[in-house]
Design an enzyme around this catalytic site. Structure first.
Site, short mmCIF file in Angstrom:
data_model
loop_
_atom_site.label_atom_id
_atom_site.label_comp_id
_atom_site.label_asym_id
_atom_site.label_seq_id
_atom_site.Cartn_x
_atom_site.Cartn_y
_atom_site.Cartn_z
N ARG A 148 40.86 29.61 56.50
CA ARG A 148 41.80 28.49 56.40
C ARG A 148 42.69 28.45 57.63
O ARG A 148 43.43 29.41 57.88
CB ARG A 148 42.70 28.66 55.15
N LYS A 164 22.11 33.16 47.50
CA LYS A 164 22.57 34.37 46.79
C LYS A 164 21.52 34.84 45.79
O LYS A 164 21.76 34.89 44.58
CB LYS A 164 23.91 34.11 46.09
N HIS A 177 19.12 36.93 43.44
CA HIS A 177 19.20 38.16 42.64
C HIS A 177 18.26 38.00 41.46
O HIS A 177 18.47 37.14 40.61
CB HIS A 177 20.63 38.40 42.17
N GLN A 220 40.12 29.72 46.88
CA GLN A 220 39.90 31.01 47.54
C GLN A 220 41.12 31.91 47.37
O GLN A 220 42.25 31.47 47.59
CB GLN A 220 39.62 30.81 49.05
O1 C5P Z 1 35.35 25.16 51.18
P1 C5P Z 1 35.38 26.61 51.58
O2 C5P Z 1 35.76 26.81 53.04
O3 C5P Z 1 36.17 27.48 50.62
O4 C5P Z 1 33.85 27.06 51.48
C1 C5P Z 1 33.46 28.40 51.61
C2 C5P Z 1 31.97 28.50 51.44
O5 C5P Z 1 31.59 29.86 51.53
C3 C5P Z 1 31.48 27.99 50.08
O6 C5P Z 1 30.21 27.36 50.32
C4 C5P Z 1 31.30 29.26 49.26
O7 C5P Z 1 30.27 29.13 48.31
C5 C5P Z 1 30.91 30.25 50.33
N1 C5P Z 1 31.15 31.65 50.03
C6 C5P Z 1 32.40 32.14 49.68
N2 C5P Z 1 32.55 33.47 49.42
C7 C5P Z 1 31.51 34.30 49.49
C8 C5P Z 1 30.24 33.82 49.83
C9 C5P Z 1 30.10 32.47 50.10
O8 C5P Z 1 33.36 31.39 49.65
N3 C5P Z 1 31.68 35.60 49.28
#
Ligand code: C5P
Length: 235
Positions: free
Chosen positions: A179, A65, A67, A188
């Protein structure tokens, strides 16, 4: 886009050491062909590990990410391209995206814009000083990413259909916050099942804890690949 169901699954190696990552990759075996490496692992030897995994034929998504000022972003993108990574995230600010697109010219690296983090809701955006809803900001940044020449977007499942209509078929939509039905959502706020995200038009799904924190990670990954395959057939 015609992709093998296994190539659509990107497993987030959100573990704090290369030893744990190696153990997970070994357990997941042939089921998983694409890995995402983020902050935790990248800052613990994960960049060399990413180079080795790419050399072993795995797809690598470096979720750094980026920036910063354009010059710094450009030099970072050049280094990531040399490493052999397939995907790299940059935040969806126009100056940052322009610098990244110019810097990856001539390489196979694909650049994904982060529109709005999936842990954010409208209240979180307001607290960060934005006068936009999540939906408004994600759509604005998607249109800018498309016009600037980014290769894809990271977006929540619920945004996929709307963003597809903004960016067209040519951009990759990569969706975290996945999920399986009944799974813990952890932190999330905008989650979707694998089948629903594929049906909505996502190209790749990023899955972390539902696989890496499972008692049997390979079985969890196999089940998600099967769900993706079924959803792809139906689509
Ligand atoms: O464990 P989980 O399935 O929530 O992991 C989701 C992954 O996606 C994490 O590594 C998180 O940093 C990444 N991610 C996210 N949302 C975003 C970009 C990346 O959850 N917008």
């Amino acid at each position: 886009m015609k992709l093998d169901p296994r190539e659509r699954l990107i497993v987030a190696l959100d573990v704090p050491s290369v030893a744990e990552a190696e153990a997970l990759v070994a357990r997941l075996g042939e089921t998983v062909s694409f890995y995402k490496i983020g902050y935790a692992l990248a800052f613990a030897g994960g960049i060399d590990f990413a180079r080795a995994l790419a050399g072993a034929g795995k797809g690598i998504f470096l979720d750094l990410k980026l920036h910063d000022i354009g010059h710094t972003v450009a030099r970072g993108v050049e280094s990531v391209a040399r490493l052999g990574a397939s995907f790299l995230t940059v935040h969806g600010y126009p100056q940052t995206m322009h610098a990244a697109v110019d810097a990856r010219a001539g390489s196979d690296l694909r650049l994904l814009a982060v529109t709005v983090l999936t842990s954010y809701d409208d209240a979180d955006l307001a607290a960060a000083g934005y006068d936009f809803t999540v939906t408004e900001l994600a759509r604005e940044r998607a249109a800018q990413a498309h016009d600037i020449g980014m290769d894809g977007l990271v977006c929540a499942g619920e945004e996929v259909a709307a963003l597809r209509s903004i960016v067209g078929a040519g951009m990759l939509l990569v969706t975290p916050g996945i999920r399986p039905a009944g799974a813990d959502s952890f932190d999330q706020k905008r989650v979707m099942t694998p089948a629903a995200a594929i049906a909505a038009g996502a190209d790749h799904l990023v899955v972390g804890r539902p696989i890496i924190a499972a008692a049997d990670p390979r079985a969890a990954a196999d089940a998600i690949v099967a769900e993706i395959a079924a959803a792809t057939r139906e689509g």
